[in-house]
Design an enzyme around this catalytic site. Structure first.
Site, PDB file in Angstrom:
ATOM      1  N   GLY A   1     -40.091  -5.925  -7.215  1.00 10.80           N
ATOM      2  CA  GLY A   1     -41.544  -5.744  -7.188  1.00 10.80           C
ATOM      3  C   GLY A   1     -42.274  -6.755  -6.316  1.00 10.80           C
ATOM      4  N   PHE A   2     -41.757  -7.973  -6.273  1.00 12.84           N
ATOM      5  CA  PHE A   2     -42.493  -9.018  -5.552  1.00 12.84           C
ATOM      6  C   PHE A   2     -41.530  -9.976  -4.842  1.00 12.84           C
ATOM      7  CE2 PHE A   2     -45.012  -7.511  -9.053  1.00 12.84           C
ATOM      8  CZ  PHE A   2     -46.235  -7.230  -8.433  1.00 12.84           C
ATOM      9  N   GLY A   3     -42.012 -10.537  -3.736  1.00 13.36           N
ATOM     10  CA  GLY A   3     -41.266 -11.576  -3.046  1.00 13.36           C
ATOM     11  C   GLY A   3     -41.543 -12.923  -3.702  1.00 13.36           C
ATOM     12  N   GLY A   4     -40.755 -13.913  -3.313  1.00 10.47           N
ATOM     13  CA  GLY A   4     -41.017 -15.284  -3.741  1.00 10.47           C
ATOM     14  C   GLY A   4     -40.673 -15.595  -5.187  1.00 10.47           C
TER      15      GLY A   4
ATOM     16  N   SER B   1     -36.055  -9.724   4.495  1.00 11.64           N
ATOM     17  CA  SER B   1     -36.959  -8.760   3.854  1.00 11.64           C
ATOM     18  C   SER B   1     -38.340  -8.875   4.479  1.00 11.64           C
ATOM     19  CB  SER B   1     -37.056  -9.061   2.364  1.00 11.64           C
ATOM     20  OG  SER B   1     -38.240  -8.516   1.847  1.00 11.64           O
TER      21      SER B   1
ATOM     22  N   MET C   1     -37.696   1.362  -3.733  1.00  8.87           N
ATOM     23  CA  MET C   1     -38.108   1.046  -5.110  1.00  8.87           C
ATOM     24  C   MET C   1     -39.141   2.091  -5.524  1.00  8.87           C
ATOM     25  SD  MET C   1     -38.128  -3.058  -4.706  1.00  8.87           S
ATOM     26  CE  MET C   1     -38.226  -3.022  -2.923  1.00  8.87           C
TER      27      MET C   1
ATOM     28  N   HIS D   1     -34.941  -0.220   1.218  1.00  4.02           N
ATOM     29  CA  HIS D   1     -34.732  -0.414  -0.223  1.00  4.02           C
ATOM     30  C   HIS D   1     -35.824   0.372  -0.940  1.00  4.02           C
ATOM     31  CE1 HIS D   1     -34.687  -3.559  -3.745  1.00  4.02           C
ATOM     32  NE2 HIS D   1     -34.309  -2.360  -4.132  1.00  4.02           N
TER      33      HIS D   1
ATOM     34  N   ASP E   1     -30.341  -9.608  -3.382  1.00  4.17           N
ATOM     35  CA  ASP E   1     -31.749  -9.586  -2.965  1.00  4.17           C
ATOM     36  C   ASP E   1     -32.615 -10.244  -4.028  1.00  4.17           C
ATOM     37  OD1 ASP E   1     -34.273  -8.943  -2.062  1.00  4.17           O
ATOM     38  OD2 ASP E   1     -34.091  -6.791  -2.427  1.00  4.17           O
ATOM     39  N   GLY E   2     -33.302 -11.295  -3.609  1.00  8.36           N
ATOM     40  CA  GLY E   2     -34.259 -11.958  -4.486  1.00  8.36           C
ATOM     41  C   GLY E   2     -33.936 -13.430  -4.662  1.00  8.36           C
TER      42      GLY E   2
ATOM     43  N   ASP F   1     -38.736  -3.010   2.376  1.00 14.50           N
ATOM     44  CA  ASP F   1     -39.031  -2.787   0.951  1.00 14.50           C
ATOM     45  C   ASP F   1     -40.080  -1.703   0.772  1.00 14.50           C
ATOM     46  OD1 ASP F   1     -37.488  -4.850  -0.543  1.00 14.50           O
ATOM     47  OD2 ASP F   1     -38.579  -6.200   0.784  1.00 14.50           O
TER      48      ASP F   1
ATOM     49  N   HIS G   1     -34.495  -5.638   6.179  1.00 15.27           N
ATOM     50  CA  HIS G   1     -34.573  -5.079   4.825  1.00 15.27           C
ATOM     51  C   HIS G   1     -36.019  -4.629   4.631  1.00 15.27           C
ATOM     52  CE1 HIS G   1     -33.284  -4.717   0.603  1.00 15.27           C
ATOM     53  NE2 HIS G   1     -34.496  -5.150   0.296  1.00 15.27           N
TER      54      HIS G   1
ATOM     55  N   MET H   1     -42.147   0.370  -1.919  1.00 17.32           N
ATOM     56  CA  MET H   1     -42.550   0.333  -3.339  1.00 17.32           C
ATOM     57  C   MET H   1     -43.673   1.338  -3.564  1.00 17.32           C
ATOM     58  SD  MET H   1     -42.660  -3.729  -4.034  1.00 17.32           S
ATOM     59  CE  MET H   1     -41.422  -4.849  -3.383  1.00 17.32           C
TER      60      MET H   1
ATOM     61  N   GLY I   1     -36.473 -13.058   2.035  1.00 20.35           N
ATOM     62  CA  GLY I   1     -37.826 -12.806   2.517  1.00 20.35           C
ATOM     63  C   GLY I   1     -38.566 -14.088   2.795  1.00 20.35           C
ATOM     64  N   SER I   2     -39.026 -14.739   1.719  1.00 19.38           N
ATOM     65  CA  SER I   2     -39.854 -15.932   1.926  1.00 19.38           C
ATOM     66  C   SER I   2     -39.079 -17.053   2.616  1.00 19.38           C
ATOM     67  CB  SER I   2     -40.450 -16.408   0.597  1.00 19.38           C
ATOM     68  OG  SER I   2     -39.538 -16.261  -0.445  1.00 19.38           O
TER      69      SER I   2
ATOM     70  N   MET J   1     -29.652  -6.700  -7.587  1.00 23.28           N
ATOM     71  CA  MET J   1     -30.933  -7.419  -7.552  1.00 23.28           C
ATOM     72  C   MET J   1     -30.781  -8.756  -8.284  1.00 23.28           C
ATOM     73  SD  MET J   1     -33.050  -5.748  -5.770  1.00 23.28           S
ATOM     74  CE  MET J   1     -34.522  -6.735  -6.083  1.00 23.28           C
TER      75      MET J   1
HETATM   76  O1  LIG Z   1     -36.998  -6.276  -3.162  1.00 24.15           O
HETATM   77  C1  LIG Z   1     -37.517  -7.361  -3.210  1.00 24.15           C
HETATM   78  C2  LIG Z   1     -38.513  -7.658  -4.259  1.00 24.15           C
HETATM   79  O2  LIG Z   1     -38.625  -6.534  -5.039  1.00 24.15           O
HETATM   80  C3  LIG Z   1     -37.084  -8.388  -2.262  1.00 24.15           C
HETATM   81  O3  LIG Z   1     -36.606  -7.828  -1.056  1.00 24.15           O
HETATM   82  C4  LIG Z   1     -37.975  -9.539  -2.000  1.00 24.15           C
HETATM   83  O4  LIG Z   1     -38.908  -9.229  -1.030  1.00 24.15           O
HETATM   84  C5  LIG Z   1     -37.182 -10.710  -1.578  1.00 24.15           C
HETATM   85  O5  LIG Z   1     -38.061 -11.746  -1.352  1.00 24.15           O
HETATM   86  P1  LIG Z   1     -37.652 -13.260  -1.547  1.00 24.15           P
HETATM   87  O6  LIG Z   1     -37.264 -13.413  -2.990  1.00 24.15           O
HETATM   88  O7  LIG Z   1     -36.486 -13.497  -0.637  1.00 24.15           O
HETATM   89  O8  LIG Z   1     -38.866 -13.990  -1.176  1.00 24.15           O
END
Ligand SMILES: O=C(CO)[C@@H](O)[C@H](O)COP(=O)(O)O
Length: 252
Positions: free
Chosen positions: A174-177, A10, A78, A76, A203-204, A37, A35, A39, A225-226, A169
């Protein structure tokens, strides 16, 4: 035949100041897809970027030469009005347009004063529309949505209305990490039991510490992502994620 592992970092966790290079490096580090994102600050409480940025990063990553191939842009969406942006993202270089079931059926979006006449659409109609534009279609559900809403859509006999991928999901979008929600994995397992060949994305909160649970449940498209962008060696993390999924594929 169970589908292969597809690792889709991501780019939400990438350095946005150097996005083109971050994207091409990630593909060179062994990722299959990116991926992306998107938003809008309505469907989720965060804003990222739109089609002009996708156009720019596309120029750094070669288009896939086959369906689901390397370099696929897995967008994706959102966003509250998924139908409205299909053509724009196609023109920007998106290969897979994954919308949220909740947004497609939401009458709130359709009734808001700014909404266009395209705001409300049935998921099957939207999938057909995405296919008509020449993209793959994905459908995503949030943690609060039951997996049962997907059965009717997946059972359609009309190939044009069938999704190419389902995204479960494992965090609230909405947010990574954020912390991985293992409570979502029974949805993955139920999908895999019914549809052995379906591309099922999670994802997430995915990374080396959580991938085994997701792979055990049957996920094959892994967004991280992170865990990838925060790693000293992203290629090592990508390889670990792939190994975990491949280890669960039935050997012929
Ligand atoms: O769609 C999303 C968040 O809304 C994801 O794609 C996150 O960006 C994944 O991030 P990590 O949880 O892997 O850091």
């Amino acid at each position: 035949m169970a589908p292969p592992a597809i690792i889709a970092p991501s780019i939400l966790s990438a350095d946005f100041g150097a996005l083109g290079k971050e994207c091409s490096d990630t593909i060179n580090n062994g990722a299959d897809w990116l991926h992306v994102d998107i938003m809008d600050g309505h469907f989720v409480p965060n804003i990222t970027f739109g089609a002009p940025v996708v156009t720019k990063i596309r120029s750094h990553v070669a288009k896939p030469t086959e369906k689901h191939g390397k370099g696929t842009f897995d967008c994706h969406m959102m966003i509250a009005e998924p139908k409205k942006w299909v053509k724009e993202f196609k023109n920007a270089g998106c290969d897979l347009y994954c919308f949220h079931y909740e947004a497609a059926i939401s009458s709130t979006a359709a009734e808001s004063p700014e909404a266009t006449s395209d705001a409300k659409t049935s998921p099957k109609e939207l999938i057909r529309y995405i296919h008509d534009q020449g993209m793959l279609a994905g459908i995503a559900i949030k943690p609060d949505t039951k997996v049962d809403v997907l059965w009717d859509i997946l059972e359609t006999k009309d190939e044009k209305e069938k999704p190419d991928m389902v995204l479960i999901m494992t965090v609230h979008p909405g947010f990574g990490g954020q912390k991985f929600m293992a409570s979502e994995l029974p949805k993955v397992a139920a999908l895999r039991q019914r549809y052995p060949e379906l591309n099922i994305e999670v994802d997430g909160g995915l990374g080396p510490g959580t991938i085994d649970q997701a792979a055990d449940a049957g996920a094959n498209v892994i967004v991280a992502g992170s865990a990838v962008f925060g790693a000293k060696d992203p290629s090592e993390v990508i390889a670990k994620l792939r190994e975990a999924v491949e280890a669960r594929r039935p050997k012929l």
